[in-house]
Design a protein around this motif. Structure first.
Motif, mmCIF file in Angstrom:
data_model
loop_
_atom_site.group_PDB
_atom_site.id
_atom_site.type_symbol
_atom_site.label_atom_id
_atom_site.label_comp_id
_atom_site.label_asym_id
_atom_site.label_seq_id
_atom_site.Cartn_x
_atom_site.Cartn_y
_atom_site.Cartn_z
ATOM 1 N N ARG A 119 4.232 -5.616 -6.037
ATOM 2 C CA ARG A 119 4.111 -7.003 -5.597
ATOM 3 C C ARG A 119 3.181 -7.107 -4.393
ATOM 4 N NH1 ARG A 119 10.357 -9.339 -5.687
ATOM 5 N NH2 ARG A 119 10.718 -9.060 -7.931
ATOM 6 N N ARG A 120 3.229 -6.083 -3.529
ATOM 7 C CA ARG A 120 2.450 -6.155 -2.291
ATOM 8 C C ARG A 120 1.960 -4.770 -1.900
ATOM 9 N NH1 ARG A 120 1.243 -9.256 2.076
ATOM 10 N NH2 ARG A 120 1.392 -8.361 4.157
ATOM 11 N N ASP A 170 0.219 -3.424 1.490
ATOM 12 C CA ASP A 170 -0.117 -3.828 2.852
ATOM 13 C C ASP A 170 -0.957 -2.740 3.506
ATOM 14 O OD1 ASP A 170 -0.287 -4.798 5.411
ATOM 15 O OD2 ASP A 170 1.840 -5.287 5.585
ATOM 16 N N ASP A 203 3.469 -0.005 1.968
ATOM 17 C CA ASP A 203 2.947 -0.447 3.256
ATOM 18 C C ASP A 203 2.329 0.740 3.989
ATOM 19 O OD1 ASP A 203 2.455 -1.486 5.760
ATOM 20 O OD2 ASP A 203 4.422 -2.435 5.979
ATOM 21 N N VAL A 258 -1.539 -8.340 -7.483
ATOM 22 C CA VAL A 258 -0.901 -7.697 -6.336
ATOM 23 C C VAL A 258 -1.368 -8.396 -5.060
ATOM 24 C CG1 VAL A 258 -0.574 -5.541 -5.063
ATOM 25 C CG2 VAL A 258 -0.853 -5.492 -7.561
ATOM 26 N N ASP A 259 -0.443 -8.680 -4.177
ATOM 27 C CA ASP A 259 -0.789 -9.246 -2.876
ATOM 28 C C ASP A 259 -1.306 -8.119 -1.993
ATOM 29 O OD1 ASP A 259 -1.006 -10.572 -0.476
ATOM 30 O OD2 ASP A 259 1.160 -10.819 -0.185
ATOM 31 N N ASP A 300 -3.090 -6.914 1.271
ATOM 32 C CA ASP A 300 -3.405 -7.362 2.633
ATOM 33 C C ASP A 300 -4.389 -6.393 3.263
ATOM 34 O OD1 ASP A 300 -3.539 -8.218 5.239
ATOM 35 O OD2 ASP A 300 -1.373 -8.399 5.516
ATOM 36 N N THR A 344 6.877 -2.803 -2.842
ATOM 37 C CA THR A 344 5.955 -2.908 -1.702
ATOM 38 C C THR A 344 5.598 -1.519 -1.205
ATOM 39 O OG1 THR A 344 6.859 -5.039 -0.993
ATOM 40 C CG2 THR A 344 5.631 -3.777 0.641
ATOM 41 N N TYR A 400 10.810 -0.577 -1.082
ATOM 42 C CA TYR A 400 9.790 -0.732 -0.035
ATOM 43 C C TYR A 400 9.631 0.603 0.655
ATOM 44 C CZ TYR A 400 7.751 -1.907 4.538
ATOM 45 O OH TYR A 400 6.965 -1.940 5.670
#
Length: 306
Positions: free
Chosen positions: A260-261, A263, A236, A284-285, A287, A234, A207
């Motif tokens: 996976r994410r 943000d 972010d 992919v998540d 946001d 991740t 992350y």
């Protein structure tokens, strides 16, 4: 975004606020203890800590949340006190220094200091989170147990960012830097981030949060070609001023479909590019919540500053 509420969970444990004469939990190892002095407290922070350690077996303390320490506007944090307690807090694994709401002290006003000694005094520490960056200092260290490191600020000094990049943290999985605004002494540059983005000293990183950045478009462009991204789960870049330039750089850069994410919440990306990001990063998540608009002068602002 102002910090209105205290955290209720830390290091996977529910937070319990210590008060003298309180009824203690049945299992003191199963909570994260919060110690703080309030506006109307009759206790000074060191005395409150002693009362805490008289009530709770120090060896049972796994996670500690340090809130207000009497006068966080003008007084450095109790780093020396925490270091002196290392022989007693033998099982401490997680520490949050400066967990305060805006009513107690605005994030940009929280006095910090040199937090390096916390890492050297607690070689088994797995989580260190620090809120506030006024007078914050970190020097490069090797720490083999640390899994999560976070600096929350309205403006993070470039000296701290460079020091993070110089640290040898082979177990670190989560790195979170709130870069903030130059209006609040956030002067970190892309060059300061270069060792982190190379990832050489961060082999376990999964992350990476480069959050709340006034230079979010520049950060996105650098991240788009950064070697460390290939190993992340991740990424972010939330809370900052990410706009169309940064979004376009992410789309044109290295593949991000392994994430996976992603943000990006609190952003200034137009709808078309936002839709492209979501469409191209299948699985992919992504946001992209909390879209923002520049002010009447065209200025964009980070979510957390003062």
């Amino acid at each position: 975004m102002t910090i209105y509420q205290h955290i209720t969970e830390f290091a996977g444990l529910p937070v319990v606020n210590f008060e003298p004469a309180m009824e203690l939990p049945a299992d003191p190892t199963a909570v994260a203890w919060r110690i703080a002095t309030g506006y109307d407290s009759d206790e000074v922070f060191p005395k409150l800590v002693e009362l805490f350690l008289a009530a709770v077996d120090p060896a049972a303390v796994r996670a500690l949340v340090v809130g207000s320490w009497d006068d966080p506007f003008d007084t450095p944090p109790p780093v020396d006190l925490l270091v002196s307690l290392a022989p007693r807090l033998t099982n401490l694994r997680a520490l949050f220094l400066g967990e305060m709401t805006f009513e107690e002290c605005e994030i940009s006003w929280i006095q910090q200091g040199d937090v390096t000694a916390l890492l050297t005094a607690y070689p088994a520490l797995e989580v260190l989170r620090v809120r506030g960056a006024e007078e914050l200092v970190l020097t490069s260290v090797r720490h083999t147990a640390l899994r999560e490191l976070a600096f929350e600020s309205g403006g993070l000094p470039g000296t701290v960012v460079r020091a993070v990049g110089e640290c040898d943290l082979p177990a670190l999985r989560h790195l979170e830097l709130w870069l903030g605004s130059p209006n609040y002494r956030g002067d970190a540059t892309i060059d300061d981030l270069a060792p982190i983005l190379a990832g050489t000293r961060l082999p376990a990183l999964r992350y990476l949060g480069l959050r709340d950045a006034q230079i979010a478009d520049e950060v996105a462009a650098a991240v788009a070609v950064a070697p460390v991204v290939a190993r992340l789960e991740t990424l972010d870049l939330s809370l900052g001023t990410l706009g169309d330039e940064g979004a376009a750089a992410l789309l044109a850069g290295q593949p991000l479909t392994h994430l996976r994410r992603l943000d990006l919440h609190h952003h200034f990306v137009d709808r078309e590019l936002a839709d492209r990001l979501t469409a191209e990063l299948v699985g992919v998540d992504v946001d992209l919540s909390d879209p923002q608009q520049p002010d009447e002068d065209g200025d964009r602002y980070v979510a957390v500053s003062e």
